[in-house]
Design an enzyme around this catalytic site. Structure first.
Site, PDB file in Angstrom:
ATOM      1  N   ARG A 173      14.459   9.589 -47.432  1.00 42.43           N
ATOM      2  CA  ARG A 173      15.758   9.861 -48.062  1.00 42.43           C
ATOM      3  C   ARG A 173      16.446   8.542 -48.411  1.00 42.43           C
ATOM      4  O   ARG A 173      15.967   7.465 -48.089  1.00 42.43           O
ATOM      5  CB  ARG A 173      16.653  10.678 -47.125  1.00 42.43           C
ATOM      6  CG  ARG A 173      16.969  10.017 -45.804  1.00 42.43           C
ATOM      7  CD  ARG A 173      17.891  10.848 -44.929  1.00 42.43           C
ATOM      8  NE  ARG A 173      17.249  12.064 -44.480  1.00 42.43           N
ATOM      9  CZ  ARG A 173      16.606  12.186 -43.315  1.00 42.43           C
ATOM     10  NH1 ARG A 173      16.544  11.149 -42.495  1.00 42.43           N
ATOM     11  NH2 ARG A 173      16.030  13.303 -42.965  1.00 42.43           N
TER      12      ARG A 173
ATOM     13  N   GLY B  95      15.515   4.157 -49.502  1.00 46.04           N
ATOM     14  CA  GLY B  95      14.058   4.073 -49.434  1.00 46.04           C
ATOM     15  C   GLY B  95      13.389   5.023 -50.401  1.00 46.04           C
ATOM     16  O   GLY B  95      12.442   4.661 -51.111  1.00 46.04           O
TER      17      GLY B  95
ATOM     18  N   ASP C 165       7.515   6.320 -36.314  1.00 43.94           N
ATOM     19  CA  ASP C 165       8.670   5.735 -35.640  1.00 43.94           C
ATOM     20  C   ASP C 165       8.348   4.254 -35.544  1.00 43.94           C
ATOM     21  O   ASP C 165       7.401   3.864 -34.843  1.00 43.94           O
ATOM     22  CB  ASP C 165       8.845   6.345 -34.251  1.00 43.94           C
ATOM     23  CG  ASP C 165      10.036   5.769 -33.491  1.00 43.94           C
ATOM     24  OD1 ASP C 165      10.494   4.669 -33.853  1.00 43.94           O
ATOM     25  OD2 ASP C 165      10.497   6.415 -32.534  1.00 43.94           O
TER      26      ASP C 165
ATOM     27  N   TYR D 181      25.263  -4.543 -33.883  1.00 47.52           N
ATOM     28  CA  TYR D 181      24.733  -4.167 -35.190  1.00 47.52           C
ATOM     29  C   TYR D 181      24.463  -5.401 -36.037  1.00 47.52           C
ATOM     30  O   TYR D 181      23.420  -5.503 -36.693  1.00 47.52           O
ATOM     31  CB  TYR D 181      25.697  -3.235 -35.912  1.00 47.52           C
ATOM     32  CG  TYR D 181      25.289  -2.939 -37.345  1.00 47.52           C
ATOM     33  CD1 TYR D 181      24.124  -2.226 -37.622  1.00 47.52           C
ATOM     34  CD2 TYR D 181      26.051  -3.400 -38.422  1.00 47.52           C
ATOM     35  CE1 TYR D 181      23.733  -1.974 -38.926  1.00 47.52           C
ATOM     36  CE2 TYR D 181      25.673  -3.144 -39.726  1.00 47.52           C
ATOM     37  CZ  TYR D 181      24.521  -2.436 -39.975  1.00 47.52           C
ATOM     38  OH  TYR D 181      24.137  -2.187 -41.276  1.00 47.52           O
TER      39      TYR D 181
ATOM     40  N   LYS E  57      20.897  -6.438 -37.585  1.00 48.36           N
ATOM     41  CA  LYS E  57      20.707  -6.506 -39.035  1.00 48.36           C
ATOM     42  C   LYS E  57      20.330  -7.914 -39.470  1.00 48.36           C
ATOM     43  O   LYS E  57      19.469  -8.109 -40.331  1.00 48.36           O
ATOM     44  CB  LYS E  57      21.983  -6.041 -39.745  1.00 48.36           C
ATOM     45  CG  LYS E  57      21.738  -5.484 -41.134  1.00 48.36           C
ATOM     46  CD  LYS E  57      20.909  -4.218 -41.103  1.00 48.36           C
ATOM     47  CE  LYS E  57      20.488  -3.802 -42.502  1.00 48.36           C
ATOM     48  NZ  LYS E  57      19.557  -2.670 -42.501  1.00 48.36           N
TER      49      LYS E  57
END
Length: 419
Positions: free
Chosen positions: A20, A23, A74, A168, A172
């Site tokens: 979804r 990607g 995963d 985060y 990232k």
């Protein structure tokens, strides 16, 4: 829109998180050239809140003109990645391009981020990107068009991008550091670049974070797909760059970006990590009439000053609390206010009859929202939108972020009450 050139025809793309969002959009763009796409993602069964599975994505890719291989992956699991890479090579003869798109997000401070969430973000964003790259690189080295593209931001060490969500940002930036290192390690052999959106992109994740209505302030994933296509069709010598989608497309002659907007003409919500500080973005967006909130603006009428702005605001809040709001919210809020009208206030939307007032909540709060009292009044009167307050650092949230989003329902009711 950037037109397809056919340069990716026959190339095999291994895309993580391709079921979804961005990607999948990149996958469909490549499929229009006749590319092969490995859909490497976890969703094999329909998700109750998120659209699509690896199998529905594969169907769309083949309908767009490509070939697809759906693999349950995963990216924290080395065996699952290794198996998917092996299947890709068996099916398509090799791997030419790796898109590290899969990512996890949790925008909370250090004390309010459970280690389970820290491990998830580091496991998917950083370790997953590194591991998937490590397993694909031997096959990329055999390709005539080898490329790794990480969907990660420029490395901007301004503390404002760390202070509200350190975990985060570290996770990232880990993806971006993979670009920095691997681009040099494999210079002349594999192109390694990063791509990041200039504005928020409408995805299922954005809808969950921002709530209903945030999409009007976003661009469609197509802009990232077009920018990725432009990068992937560059020669191998084009490497080590931290790219922004709009800049890439301007370099390809695109001047009108309205076609990418969810709502053309509506001011857009800037994305994190770019050069401008959040405080500067706030001023810029307000000057252009932007309303980066989860829903349209609330009434701008000011509360009566007779009992003070905070008490007046809570008078209206009490008037709109009802059983439906309590049932839909199920949260207890604590507001730690500083400034001219400092103090602690609570909003109980969890117990049977609810309640609101000054002081600590009757039981431990599910979410604590800290801000200046003037900004609190502005937020509940519609002059300052919650997302903007959070981005600029004016609003600090501790606890359950989803409850902060649910507070929008209360604001909508206050609008009807003509606060």
């Amino acid at each position: 829109m950037l037109q397809n050139t056919g340069k990716l025809a026959g190339c095999t793309l291994f895309i993580t998180g391709a079921s979804r969002g961005i990607g999948k959009a990149i996958a469909l763009k490549a499929a229009a050239d006749g590319a092969n796409v490995v859909v490497a993602a976890k969703t094999a069964e329909p998700h109750p809140k998120l659209p699509g599975t690896i199998y529905t994505a594969a169907q769309e890719i083949e309908a767009a003109g490509g070939r697809a291989l759906a693999c349950v992956v995963d990216i924290r699991d080395e065996r699952q990645i290794s198996d998917a890479v092996h299947k890709a090579v068996q099916t398509f003869g090799g791997i030419d391009i790796l898109i590290n798109n899969a990512s996890a997000i949790q925008l909370t401070g250090t004390l309010d981020t459970p280690m389970k969430k820290v491990d998830l973000m580091l496991g998917i964003n950083l370790r997953g990107t590194y591991l998937t790259s490590k397993l694909c690189i031997p096959h990329l080295l055999k390709s005539r068009r080898p490329h790794i593209l990480n969907l990660s931001p420029p490395l901007n060490l301004n503390p404002v991008w760390f202070k509200n969500h350190t975990a985060y940002t570290m996770a990232k930036y880990g993806m971006s550091m993979c670009v920095l290192g691997m681009a040099e390690e494999f210079r002349g052999q594999i192109a390694v670049n990063a791509l990041w959106p200039k504005t928020a992109i409408q995805t299922a994740a954005m809808d969950m974070l921002g709530g209903t209505g945030v999409g009007n302030q976003c661009r469609k994933a197509d802009i990232m797909a077009d920018a990725a296509y432009a990068v992937l069709t560059e020669p191998t010598g084009f490497t080590g760059h931290f790219l922004v989608d709009e800049d890439v497309l301007r370099g390809r002659g695109i001047a009108n970006f309205d076609t990418y907007a969810v709502q053309p003409g509506h001011p857009l919500l800037p994305d994190f990590f770019l050069d401008e500080e959040p405080e500067g973005l706030v001023k810029q967006m307000e000057q252009h009439g932007a309303t980066p909130a989860f829903k349209p603006p609330l009434s701008s009428s000011a509360p009566s000053p007779s009992d003070g702005p905070i008490e007046s605001t809570f008078d209206v809040i009490r008037g709109v609390i009802n059983a439906d709001v309590i049932k839909a919210t199920q949260g207890i809020y604590q507001f730690d206010l500083s400034g001219e009208h400092s103090g602690v206030w609570f909003l109980d939307l969890k117990s049977q009859s609810g309640g609101a007032g000054q002081g600590q909540p009757p039981v431990k709060a599910d979410v604590i929202m800290s801000m200046d009292s003037a900004d609190f009044t502005k937020m509940f009167s519609g002059q300052l939108k919650p997302t903007l307050a959070f981005m600029s650092g004016k609003l600090r949230i501790s606890g359950d972020m989803t409850l902060a989003i649910k507070l929008e329902k209360m604001m909508s009711l206050m609008k009807k009450a003509k606060l």
